[in-house]
Design a protein around this motif. Structure first.
Motif, PDB file in Angstrom:
ATOM      1  N   LYS A 178     -15.827  -0.472  22.941  1.00 49.61           N
ATOM      2  CA  LYS A 178     -14.944  -1.624  22.923  1.00 49.61           C
ATOM      3  C   LYS A 178     -15.928  -2.960  22.856  1.00 49.61           C
ATOM      4  O   LYS A 178     -16.960  -2.853  23.555  1.00 49.61           O
ATOM      5  N   ASN A 198     -11.830  -9.138  20.284  1.00 48.26           N
ATOM      6  CA  ASN A 198     -10.590  -9.863  20.961  1.00 48.26           C
ATOM      7  C   ASN A 198     -10.732 -11.512  20.777  1.00 48.26           C
ATOM      8  O   ASN A 198      -9.928 -11.844  20.195  1.00 48.26           O
ATOM      9  N   VAL A 239      -3.662  -8.451  21.898  1.00 53.46           N
ATOM     10  CA  VAL A 239      -2.841  -7.151  21.967  1.00 53.46           C
ATOM     11  C   VAL A 239      -3.504  -6.304  20.767  1.00 53.46           C
ATOM     12  O   VAL A 239      -3.745  -5.068  21.039  1.00 53.46           O
ATOM     13  N   ASN A 284      -6.981  -5.338  20.488  1.00 52.35           N
ATOM     14  CA  ASN A 284      -7.513  -4.302  21.531  1.00 52.35           C
ATOM     15  C   ASN A 284      -6.917  -3.038  21.308  1.00 52.35           C
ATOM     16  O   ASN A 284      -7.600  -1.833  21.346  1.00 52.35           O
ATOM     17  N   TYR A 285      -5.876  -3.057  20.689  1.00 48.10           N
ATOM     18  CA  TYR A 285      -5.129  -1.441  20.205  1.00 48.10           C
ATOM     19  C   TYR A 285      -5.936  -1.014  18.872  1.00 48.10           C
ATOM     20  O   TYR A 285      -6.069  -0.017  19.067  1.00 48.10           O
ATOM     21  N   GLY A 336      -6.705   1.790  21.052  1.00 49.03           N
ATOM     22  CA  GLY A 336      -5.529   2.341  21.076  1.00 49.03           C
ATOM     23  C   GLY A 336      -4.627   1.968  22.306  1.00 49.03           C
ATOM     24  O   GLY A 336      -4.830   1.149  22.983  1.00 49.03           O
ATOM     25  N   PHE A 337      -3.678   3.018  22.614  1.00 47.86           N
ATOM     26  CA  PHE A 337      -2.919   2.807  23.672  1.00 47.86           C
ATOM     27  C   PHE A 337      -3.753   3.418  24.937  1.00 47.86           C
ATOM     28  O   PHE A 337      -3.966   4.651  24.915  1.00 47.86           O
TER      29      PHE A 337
END
Length: 361
Positions: free
Chosen positions: A35, A40, A111, A114-115, A119-120
């Protein structure tokens, strides 16, 4: 020999293999994923500036209206503690309406970014209290680690690149900037807003480009950090599949149970067809359950002898037919109906058995 063993152990412990899906899943459960935080930030900034580009004029007019109303309604009033409180609440409510859409756009963009990366994911591992996080020695090592140096270089490059873009835009509109002092307040504010919006859009776009490169680096670094050694792969396989010795014992136990169940069916058979020494096939025919005889037991060598012994003890007729016994053994499994090509031969044998037992077909 000892040096060779040490070399083999060294190479077996070297993490050169790609992480398995299980390793990646375990890392994900701990909150360890590839990540880039810059993604973001860049997406949020770009979304906010795009929102301001389309709705900035409307928001500015609304803000000016709020200020004008405040000047008209409140400046001529006698300021008391009660008035100030009501004025403050009204202004805060207007600011909430004014800034709410911007905050909502920023939230949705954050959001979504980040997803798109991970993902979740929900993990409490990253926020758990660990003593090593407050260990000064570990902290000193992190500060002067290679990763920290790489992050420092990345930050310098980002600041330099984005600063160069912002300066280029400012330089290209330097004539407008120099004329700000001669413009009216409204015109000056409009120029500043336009310049800020342009610099924000280009800078956030550049940051998004850099963040995508950073994401690729973070992904590479993450894949490298979770690499496994050959020994790790062996250990994981053992944990998933079980120890080979235990597996062999389980299989042996399963074979023994299957053998006992098979032997329990031999007394219920109508006939046992033998080789006579190597093969034995126990058949049972029940016209209420099946259109053809069913193989209830079969075996070779020792198992065949055991089947014949149980058949003899339970007065099950044994018939010798070498080609039929061999063919049935190779072409059928326990619980299968015999193939159609053997119907005639088996029917003749069953007829003989029924006649022997004084049964009527």
């Amino acid at each position: 020999m000892d040096f060779l063993t040490l070399d083999l152990q060294f190479f077996a412990g070297e993490k050169t293999e790609k992480a398995t899906p299980k390793k990646k899943q375990d890392a994900r459960k701990k909150g360890q994923v590839a990540k880039s935080q810059d993604v973001n930030t860049a997406v949020v900034l770009l979304a906010v500036f795009l929102f301001l580009m389309f709705f900035g004029k409307t928001m500015t007019e609304r803000m000016i209206g709020v200020l004008r109303q405040a000047l008209q309604n409140y400046m001529l009033m006698d300021l008391t503690e009660k008035n100030i409180e009501s004025i403050l609440f009204e202004i805060l409510a207007e600011l909430a309406i004014f800034l709410g859409p911007v905050m909502m756009v920023a939230l949705i963009a954050g959001v979504a970014a980040n997803y798109a990366q991970v993902g979740f994911m929900f993990s409490t591992e990253a926020i758990q209290m660990k003593l090593e996080k407050i260990n000064p020695i570990s902290g000193f090592k992190r500060i002067f680690s290679m990763r920290a140096i790489v992050e420092l270089i990345k930050s310098i490059l980002k600041i330099s690149f984005i600063g160069l873009i912002a300066f280029s835009i400012l330089w290209s509109r330097m004539d407008e900037v120099l004329l700000l002092s001669s413009k009216s307040l409204a015109a000056a504010l409009g120029t500043i807003a336009s310049l800020t919006l342009q610099m924000g859009l280009f800078s956030s776009g550049a940051l998004l480009f850099l963040s995508l490169l950073d994401y690729l680096y973070q992904k590479y670094d993450f894949e490298k950090s979770i690499r496994m050694s050959k020994q790790d792969l062996k250990d994981e396989y053992k944990n998933i599949e079980g120890d080979p010795l235990i597996k062999s014992k389980i299989k042996q136990r399963q074979r023994e149970m299957a053998m006992r169940r098979m032997m329990q069916e031999v007394p219920k058979a109508d006939v046992v067809i033998t080789n006579p020494t190597h093969f034995a096939i126990a058949l049972k025919y029940d016209d209420q359950k099946s259109d053809a005889p069913i193989v209830v037991a079969k075996g070779v060598d020792f198992v065949a002898q055991k089947i014949k012994l149980i058949a003899k003890e339970n007065e099950v007729v044994t018939v010798e037919n070498r080609p039929l016994a061999r063919a049935l053994y190779s072409q059928t499994e326990i619980g299968d109906a015999i193939p159609e090509e053997f119907f005639k031969a088996v029917a003749e044998i069953l007829a003989f058995v029924y006649q022997t037992k004084n049964k009527v077909l």
